[in-house]
Design an enzyme around this catalytic site. Sequence first.
Site, PDB file in Angstrom:
ATOM      1  N   SER A 190       1.850   9.265  -5.586  1.00 53.62           N
ATOM      2  CA  SER A 190       2.137  10.648  -5.185  1.00 53.62           C
ATOM      3  C   SER A 190       3.141  11.304  -6.135  1.00 53.62           C
ATOM      4  CB  SER A 190       2.612  10.718  -3.736  1.00 53.62           C
ATOM      5  OG  SER A 190       3.928  10.238  -3.634  1.00 53.62           O
ATOM      6  N   ALA A 211       0.842  -1.201   0.000  1.00 53.86           N
ATOM      7  CA  ALA A 211       0.000   0.000   0.000  1.00 53.86           C
ATOM      8  C   ALA A 211       0.875   1.248   0.000  1.00 53.86           C
ATOM      9  CB  ALA A 211      -0.916   0.013   1.222  1.00 53.86           C
ATOM     10  N   ILE A 235       2.432   1.723  -3.451  1.00 56.36           N
ATOM     11  CA  ILE A 235       1.412   2.245  -4.369  1.00 56.36           C
ATOM     12  C   ILE A 235       1.186   3.729  -4.091  1.00 56.36           C
ATOM     13  CG2 ILE A 235      -1.042   2.123  -4.956  1.00 56.36           C
ATOM     14  CD1 ILE A 235      -0.863  -0.932  -4.527  1.00 56.36           C
ATOM     15  N   ASP A 236       1.036   4.093  -2.817  1.00 62.04           N
ATOM     16  CA  ASP A 236       0.810   5.490  -2.461  1.00 62.04           C
ATOM     17  C   ASP A 236       1.992   6.347  -2.892  1.00 62.04           C
ATOM     18  OD1 ASP A 236       1.022   7.586   0.345  1.00 62.04           O
ATOM     19  OD2 ASP A 236      -0.642   7.650  -1.083  1.00 62.04           O
ATOM     20  N   GLU A 237       3.182   5.841  -2.723  1.00 66.10           N
ATOM     21  CA  GLU A 237       4.377   6.594  -3.080  1.00 66.10           C
ATOM     22  C   GLU A 237       4.434   6.820  -4.597  1.00 66.10           C
ATOM     23  OE1 GLU A 237       6.455   8.343  -1.632  1.00 66.10           O
ATOM     24  OE2 GLU A 237       7.912   8.575  -3.244  1.00 66.10           O
TER      25      GLU A 237
END
Lengths: 289, 237
Positions: free
Chosen positions: A171, A163, A166-168
Amino acid sequence: MIRRGLRVAARLGHHGALPGGPYILPTFSPASAFGSSMDSLESEFCQEKTDLKNYALPNASWCPDMLNLYHEFLEKTKADGWIRLPSFKSNRNHIQGLKLPLVLTASSDKSDCHIFTRCIKTEGQGYEYVIFFHPSKKKSVCLFQPGPYLEGPRGFAHGGSLAAMIDETFSKIAYLAGEGLFTLNLNTRFKNLIRMGSLAVLNVGVEKVEDQKLYISCIAQSTDQQTVYAKASGTFLQLQLEEDSSQYYTLCLQESLLPTALPTGTHPRAAGGVREVTGEVREKALSFA
Amino acid sequence: MLRSCTAALRTLRALRQAGRRVPRCEPVLARRWFSTEKVIPKDHALPNPSWSKDLRLLFDQFMKKCEDGSWERLPSYKSKYTQKSEDFKTYFLDSKLVKEQLSQAQLFTRGYEDGLGFEYVIFYNDDEKRTVCLFQGGPYLQGVPGFLHGGAIATMIDATVGMCAAIPGGIVMTANLNINFKRPIPLCSVVVINSQLDKIEGRKLFLSCNVRSADEKILYSEATGLFIKLDPEKSLI
């Protein structure tokens, strides 16, 4: 050094320098943000002439799959419009000369901060990853190899680490594709576990940009695309960073370029019109005067 | 020795099945049985010098709640040598799994020096099927400068909600995690993650959670999670 100072000065240029008064968070102005200024966003992000360590380069821990795909995409950066994104110790390094709107500046801002995905320094133990980005297609590929420090179930990567990866990736893409800054929503559907030390390929694309938000989606798969590890979608808030005027004064001081009066006008990346400078910058201006 | 080990394991399992309250993680006992070393692994879910005043205060408040048995503090070890992880290994993993990787592995959220990464403790309320995690995110978890990385928050939500699912559900796996971020969390601040088991449908466990400031005045995030109870009959690979 002088060239850098002049470059910063030119970029800051006509920032609207009447100090004092309350700060108003500017509404995002797409017209000023896109177009030619996106190239400057990428080059500022990539910090090409820098001594900073770039973590997104091959090392001995990378598995053969990762090395092969890395070289495949590196070839694509030569002719097919892809860029390889560098990855520094902290997001602050990616936005040198810029800062958050002051209303959002947090009180604790230590210099020893690390971006979450680059804090495990030992090669191969934590996140090994590199992100390739295609600016015109607004899509991206992240090659991610989780190490033993990211363990969740025995022998497999922690769901949270995927997660986070994916978020990184989201972003970075959100920022480069449209100055997306904060995650508003992250929805991850886990399908299969990723074995530690194996490669996961994240295919990411910007779905749409609407109402100051960017909508991004991703599929994380094995190298041969036979196994889907996760599908995810995310929403990011667009927010423009500001020029960090405090750096302007430091540079000017070093280069003996102290201004007698600050010019007025607008910067191409600003929301338009003269912007009021915050009290903090005024303080700094007074201390150097 | 092997016979006494298996006997002890059987007892533990029997106790659990009988619904008796036993500590979920038994690494101390396990090490005594399976190894000649007398190393007691460190329980990281206890105060250390990096814990801020807010975190300590909240910790003390919850420890008081543990006194009447309604709440339980969950210990937390760097190496996941627990009964549950051994069950997972026995039932779900290929026995040819690379041993070197397992020996280096450590639980993701406990791989940092004190104060730099995740400082947290999870409390569980069996009657209400709730977990509360007191979490302080250190400077190595940064995203946007000065704030916690969304992925770090996602990790802690996954850990808290996962624990809330695992205690009633046994060995579970995250199927879905949907997080709405309302406000960015400043780095090094303390937040409280409240997770609740909403319903169970067969092997599916539905949970929800919110992340608030220590004084509960600010709502930082809300999330829902779906966890699946793993079937011992089916291998994962």
